[in-house]
Design an enzyme around this catalytic site. Structure first.
Site, PDB file in Angstrom:
ATOM      1  N   ASP A  17       0.630  -1.554  -0.308  1.00  0.00           N
ATOM      2  CA  ASP A  17      -0.140   0.001   0.013  1.00  0.00           C
ATOM      3  C   ASP A  17       0.702   1.078   0.008  1.00  0.00           C
ATOM      4  OD1 ASP A  17      -2.502  -1.401   0.208  1.00  0.00           O
ATOM      5  OD2 ASP A  17      -2.502  -1.775   2.224  1.00  0.00           O
ATOM      6  N   ARG A  97       0.573   4.074  16.468  1.00  0.00           N
ATOM      7  CA  ARG A  97       0.032   5.056  15.069  1.00  0.00           C
ATOM      8  C   ARG A  97       0.277   6.407  15.928  1.00  0.00           C
ATOM      9  NH1 ARG A  97       0.780   1.118  12.897  1.00  0.00           N
ATOM     10  NH2 ARG A  97      -0.885   0.553  10.895  1.00  0.00           N
ATOM     11  N   SER A 176      -2.415  -9.096   5.530  1.00  0.00           N
ATOM     12  CA  SER A 176      -2.101  -7.663   5.524  1.00  0.00           C
ATOM     13  C   SER A 176      -1.384  -7.843   7.185  1.00  0.00           C
ATOM     14  CB  SER A 176      -3.404  -6.361   5.708  1.00  0.00           C
ATOM     15  OG  SER A 176      -2.692  -5.919   6.164  1.00  0.00           O
TER      16      SER A 176
HETATM   17  N1  ARG Z   1      -7.882  -4.364  14.524  1.00  0.00           N
HETATM   18  C1  ARG Z   1      -6.069  -4.467  14.745  1.00  0.00           C
HETATM   19  C2  ARG Z   1      -6.580  -2.538  15.529  1.00  0.00           C
HETATM   20  O1  ARG Z   1      -8.189  -1.893  14.897  1.00  0.00           O
HETATM   21  C3  ARG Z   1      -5.240  -4.016  13.751  1.00  0.00           C
HETATM   22  C4  ARG Z   1      -5.212  -2.980  13.519  1.00  0.00           C
HETATM   23  C5  ARG Z   1      -4.010  -4.001  12.096  1.00  0.00           C
HETATM   24  N2  ARG Z   1      -4.029  -2.892  10.869  1.00  0.00           N
HETATM   25  C6  ARG Z   1      -3.206  -3.189   9.364  1.00  0.00           C
HETATM   26  N3  ARG Z   1      -3.368  -1.528   9.185  1.00  0.00           N
HETATM   27  N4  ARG Z   1      -3.234  -4.133   9.547  1.00  0.00           N
HETATM   28  O2  ARG Z   1      -5.518  -1.596  16.029  1.00  0.00           O
END
Ligand code: ARG
Length: 405
Positions: A17, A97, A176
């Site tokens: 991505d 994040r 992913s």
């Molecule tokens: N569901 C989890 C969250 O929202 C994992 C997210 C994983 N992120 C990703 N870009 N694959 O924290």
């Protein structure tokens, strides 16, 4: 095409991505792209990632080692808060994040860029976490989300990548992945069917139960101020402790989480993670709290912890409420000191012993021996008063019921 900014700072993981995003941003905005990769312990080949960014067309690449900051300022508070979203998920991506977002803003300011970009889709939580943090730190910053905007399916995206000469590893493209020191999240492909057991290829950190050692192992985790400070009585830094536990617990088949998760955007999704260290440390920490905090503190802390976890999950890391909650949490953690022994065996992680200088456990009170200091005679009066409101209400309701018959 109107140029939105002449420089765009992109959060770059090296995956499909964000690789495609470099080209897309250049094409769409005719802007220079500066890539930023933040090392939060994802164990990738960062040299390769930087090279790849440049090959695709980034004019500059930053690699920022934020492992220490991640553990100190994000993972440690989450241990103190026993943070498991919906009782299961140790906030792996959610914690990283806001940190990555803050690094993006830092680089953008340094480079005098007016826009930052991230590779999140419009269906997940990560976009919210990035954007709320970026906009809180830098209200005027433009945020671009290429993947959310371009509307390509994964197959179309792979075709676009091929057309643009972007190399992709087909093996990696089934799932992913997002990983850091605190865990590994695995999504998409066969995992989208919640009825089907995740295939073995999904996992990298945790051994299948069938292949886990036949012999159990014990690990002694030492805590001070609510955070882990030693393993088997040897002082170690937090990063080292987490890496060690990921390895040893993973080897014993511990750490897989497979649950239905409620995303902030309203979607229910099947989420699969590998978090050996996180599960062991939170379990040990919770257990130690039960030794040193009294029941009123424990009862209230559950409520505070759940609220802390929700803020972190839902992208509100910078909300002042988090600090307010941490003021309470930190005040309870001064006594969370001691050691917890965990037994690891074929997917099991069970606390089998605990001790603390602040232990509230009084053997004299708890023992079944007749020599206990606990005055059993006073229990009778206690029960009398404790049960009073229940007895009064129950007898009134019984009379009512009889009257109606
Ligand atoms: N569901 C989890 C969250 O929202 C994992 C997210 C994983 N992120 C990703 N870009 N694959 O924290």
């Amino acid at each position: 095409m109107v140029s939105l900014a002449d420089k765009i700072v992109l959060a770059y993981s090296g995956g499909l991505d964000t690789s495609v995003s470099i080209k897309w941003l250049q094409d769409k905005f005719m802007a220079d792209v500066i890539t930023v990769t933040v090392d939060v312990g994802q164990r990738e080949d960062f040299g390769e990632i930087g090279k790849r960014a440049k090959e695709i067309g980034a004019i500059k690449h930053y690699l920022i080692d934020a492992k220490e900051e991640f553990v100190m300022n994000y993972v440690s508070p989450s241990i103190k808060a026993n943070a498991l979203y919906e009782g299961k998920y140790p906030l792996v991506s959610a914690l990283s994040r806001p940190l990555i977002a803050s690094k993006l803003v830092e680089v953008a300011k340094k480079e005098e860029a007016l826009a930052v970009a991230h590779g999140c889709t419009g269906k997940g939580n990560d976009q919210v976490r990035f954007e709320v943090t970026i906009k809180s730190l830098s209200p005027k910053m433009k945020v671009i989300a290429p993947v959310r905007e371009w509307g390509l399916s994964r197959d179309q995206e792979i075709d676009y990548a091929k057309e643009q000469g972007i190399k992709i590893e087909p093996k990696k493209s089934i799932f992913s992945i997002d990983q850091n020191l605190w865990g590994r999240s695995i999504e998409s492909g066969p995992l989208e069917d919640p009825e089907i057991e995740p295939p073995l290829e999904a996992f990298e950190w945790v051994k299948p139960l069938e292949k886990a050692p036949e012999k159990a192992v014990y690990v002694n985790i030492g805590f001070e101020g609510g955070v882990p400070v030693s393993v088997d009585n040897e002082k170690k830094g937090a990063i080292e402790i987490i890496s060690y536990l990921n390895k040893v617990a993973g080897k014993h088949g511990v750490g897989i989480i497979d649950h239905m998760e409620d995303r902030l955007v309203g979607i229910k999704s099947r989420e699969v993670y590998e978090c050996p260290a996180a599960l062991c440390l939170i379990e040990a920490h919770k257990d130690l709290e039960k030794l040193v905090l009294n029941r009123h503190e424990l009862f209230f802390k559950d409520i505070v912890d759940a609220n802390w976890t929700w803020l972190a999950y839902s992208g509100l890391w910078l909300d002042p409420l988090r600090k307010d909650l941490e003021a309470f949490i930190n005040s309870t953690q001064e006594r969370v000191e001691g050691s917890v022994k965990i037994k690891l065996y074929k997917g099991n992680y069970r606390v089998v012993g605990r001790s603390s200088p602040y232990s509230l456990y009084d053997p004299n009170l708890a023992t079944y021996s007749i020599l206990s200091e606990f005055d059993q005679a006073s229990a009778q009066g206690f029960i009398e008063l404790w049960g009073l409101p229940t007895r009064v209400a129950h007898s009134m309701l019984s009379k009512l019921k009889k009257g109606r018959e």
